[in-house]
Design an enzyme around this catalytic site. Sequence first.
Site, mmCIF file in Angstrom:
data_model
loop_
_atom_site.group_PDB
_atom_site.id
_atom_site.type_symbol
_atom_site.label_atom_id
_atom_site.label_comp_id
_atom_site.label_asym_id
_atom_site.label_seq_id
_atom_site.Cartn_x
_atom_site.Cartn_y
_atom_site.Cartn_z
ATOM 1 N N ALA A 129 -6.707 0.889 -7.822
ATOM 2 C CA ALA A 129 -6.129 2.226 -7.928
ATOM 3 C C ALA A 129 -5.074 2.194 -9.026
ATOM 4 O O ALA A 129 -4.568 1.133 -9.375
ATOM 5 C CB ALA A 129 -5.490 2.605 -6.598
ATOM 6 N N GLY A 155 -9.110 -1.101 -5.261
ATOM 7 C CA GLY A 155 -10.021 0.037 -5.290
ATOM 8 C C GLY A 155 -11.239 -0.227 -6.165
ATOM 9 O O GLY A 155 -12.312 0.341 -5.937
ATOM 10 N N GLU A 214 -13.534 -2.029 -4.051
ATOM 11 C CA GLU A 214 -13.993 -1.090 -3.009
ATOM 12 C C GLU A 214 -15.087 -0.173 -3.547
ATOM 13 O O GLU A 214 -16.055 0.130 -2.845
ATOM 14 C CB GLU A 214 -12.799 -0.286 -2.474
ATOM 15 C CG GLU A 214 -11.838 -1.177 -1.679
ATOM 16 C CD GLU A 214 -10.601 -0.431 -1.212
ATOM 17 O OE1 GLU A 214 -9.832 0.037 -2.089
ATOM 18 O OE2 GLU A 214 -10.396 -0.308 0.007
ATOM 19 N N GLU A 235 -4.163 -5.822 -2.547
ATOM 20 C CA GLU A 235 -3.226 -4.784 -2.109
ATOM 21 C C GLU A 235 -2.029 -5.353 -1.363
ATOM 22 O O GLU A 235 -0.921 -4.839 -1.444
ATOM 23 C CB GLU A 235 -3.949 -3.763 -1.216
ATOM 24 C CG GLU A 235 -4.796 -2.752 -1.975
ATOM 25 C CD GLU A 235 -6.202 -3.254 -2.297
ATOM 26 O OE1 GLU A 235 -6.451 -4.466 -2.180
ATOM 27 O OE2 GLU A 235 -7.044 -2.416 -2.683
#
Length: 693
Positions: A66, A105, A108, A128
């Site tokens: 992210a 992310g 992911e 994270e």
Amino acid sequence: MTAINPVTDLSRDGDIAIVTLNSPPVNALSAAVRDGLKGAFDAAIQDPAVKAIVLICEGKTFIAGADISEFGKPPKGASLFDVEDTIESAPKPVIAAIHGTALGGGLEVALCAHYRIAVPSAKCGLPEVNIGILPGAGGTQRLPRIVGVEEALAMVTSGKHVGAKQCLASGLIDELAPEGDLRAAALAFARKIVREARPLRKVRDLNEKVEAARGHPEIFAEFRKANARKFRGFMAPEHNIRAIEAAVNLPFNDGLKEERRLFMELFSGPQAPAQRYVFFAERQVWKLPDVPDDTPQIPVKKVGIIGAGTMGGGIAMNFANAGIPVTIVEVKDEALKRGLSVIRKNYDNTAAKGRLSAADVERRMGLITGALELEKLADCDLIIEAVFERMDIKKDVFARLDRIAKDGAVLASNTSYLNIDEIAGATRRPQSVIGMHFFSPANVMRLLEVVRGEKTSKPVIATAMGIARKIGKIGVLVGVCPGFVGNRMLSQRQREAQKLVMEGAMPWDVDRVLYDFGFPMGPFAMSDLAGLDIGWVKENSRSETIRDCLCEMDRRGQKTGAGYYDYDEKRNRRPSPVTEKIITEFRTKAGVTPRKIDDAEILERCIFPMINEGAKILEEGKAIRASDIDVVWINGYGWPVYRGGPMYYGDFVGLDKVLSRMRSWQASMGDAFKPAALLERLVAESKGFKDLK
Ligand code: 3HC
Ligand code: NAI
């Protein structure tokens, strides 16, 4: 080729659509990237000519996560969940083609593709936890479904980056592509999937591995127990574990909901913003306002070290580890042999733990040469002095170095407190002299304070910072002042810790408070570990301090089995009645009636004067930014990352509170507590260190 938006292209190679992201520096999932992905996938899905879709990235990496800089700002653009749903529910196979790092992310998203291919140098991870959160876009639910619960636990709680070959073995990727030929390999793989009519494999539907762990809570209990020390104080590891537990015990969609709940708890808590701040602070330190990135660096092919003691040996290991030959010079053969044997022992210990091969030990030892003549350093590009902490000796060494070292060589001192300008003054080339202050143990601690003298040239600064990076340190540029940034602030804490003991606290009270705050140990336990006799001279000792008395009784710390604390044979410490008696006698002699000191006062007395000193360091220009000071304390002194560093913490508790305490202590205890002008000004303007430009 169609530009979906400025960072996303959609093209076709026969019946395979290629979605290409190009959003430097790391293709983070910004609003533009999410919108681009959504638009490109929607278009490719709707195009009847497309049989399969490849997702690939330009630049140095696949999606690295992210966009952390968007955190805490109002949401914009397509949500990551929308993007993931679009990919996972695509009616045609989606293949993620990975190079560089697929992180957070990014991984992911890749886990929502039906297949993954990667070059051998690629790495995957869910880091994270390092920024105080957990993978919040399905990572904790999908990862264990592929790699199994144990490996998933290890990955999410350590944030480690796992190499492609290991990912292939665990099933996280399906194919390896030849290095440098990812696009062609991904296209070929996509064609194979179409040709063989392979199923649209959704990770969410793979339940075998999570079911295998169901009904085995001991897996989690044992993992928690084994890592309790490492996770102490941090919220994120425990939340990550709970999210994996949810993957095991709940249906996929309920697991996702639990992941979201746990994510939000972390996201809105105090630790995530602090850890995010540290992430950016550790990247800011390399940016030097007046030493641009393109400043020429002196190539460092050979390094010299003077002194093979505690520091010299550890410093040498850093260079050998990086493949750079080192020559260590000592005065006496015996000291040299001892120094070299300590290095070998350190390597052997690492090898015994399986973290280094025997051949690597020999290779590294082979890069280290011992010598007894300074002249042997004549061809070194960088020479680091690590002799006794005495100005006369250091000046003598530098005057001799000046005659021996080649033109342009960088001459560095590892001094902890001494004035670099005075040392530089012993040479005719002060522009080449710089401080390189390593922290003990020098082969382990990440911090390197690079101390810029008044006349140090910019290429020499750039070289010292460049070499710091090369040997895996985090370099922080600071200015000349006693103790530089770290030790100067530490002196404040040490002074107050000693005073608190005279006023009524016991060393173990002070240590407990700082340990509970998150430090690995308190100042007295630290002294015992380092040795109480550092800087203590038996002949001059007159029982003037508590430390004098302890050393005179041969209580010189852990190495003698006793110091402030008593130690058992396993080095477990316990409060010492002997120390307590000495302290009581000192108080009586000084006419002090001990008072009860509560934990909050201990904490504030140890920490607030450090923050105040940090403010003085900033106003004197000895550190470039408040966040650089925080990086020093986190990487050099074990300041808990989840509290962001002393300056961040000052802003967190409120600088008005720090100032008001400093003022009241100044009134009762004198000018050691005089508030920094910068602190006064920031409070007057209702600002914090974070507002300084
Ligand atoms: N968001 C925003 N900026 C990022 C970023 C991210 N995720 N990752 C890196 N950057 C920026 C850095 O701040 C730096 O900016 P600068 O040049 O202006 O200082 C630049 O990208 C280059 O970064 P590095 O200097 O760290 O480059 P390296 O090549 O050494 O390392 C990396 C690359 C391994 C990708 C490293 O940057 C990294 O570890 N990044 C963080 C990865 C991460 O934590 N991802 C998870 C994010 S959270 C998430 O995904 C939540 C999700 O679950 C919903
Ligand atoms: P040490 O006493 O362990 O080692 C110093 C070594 O230098 C000794 O082996 C000595 O024989 C050698 N030496 C002395 N004069 C010499 C000369 N003229 N030529 C060659 N060798 C000579 O000391 P330590 O702890 O390694 O400290 C070295 C320097 O590093 C000091 O300036 C100290 O302040 C600094 N430092 C120490 C830290 C620590 O935790 N020990 C941390 C950071 C810096």
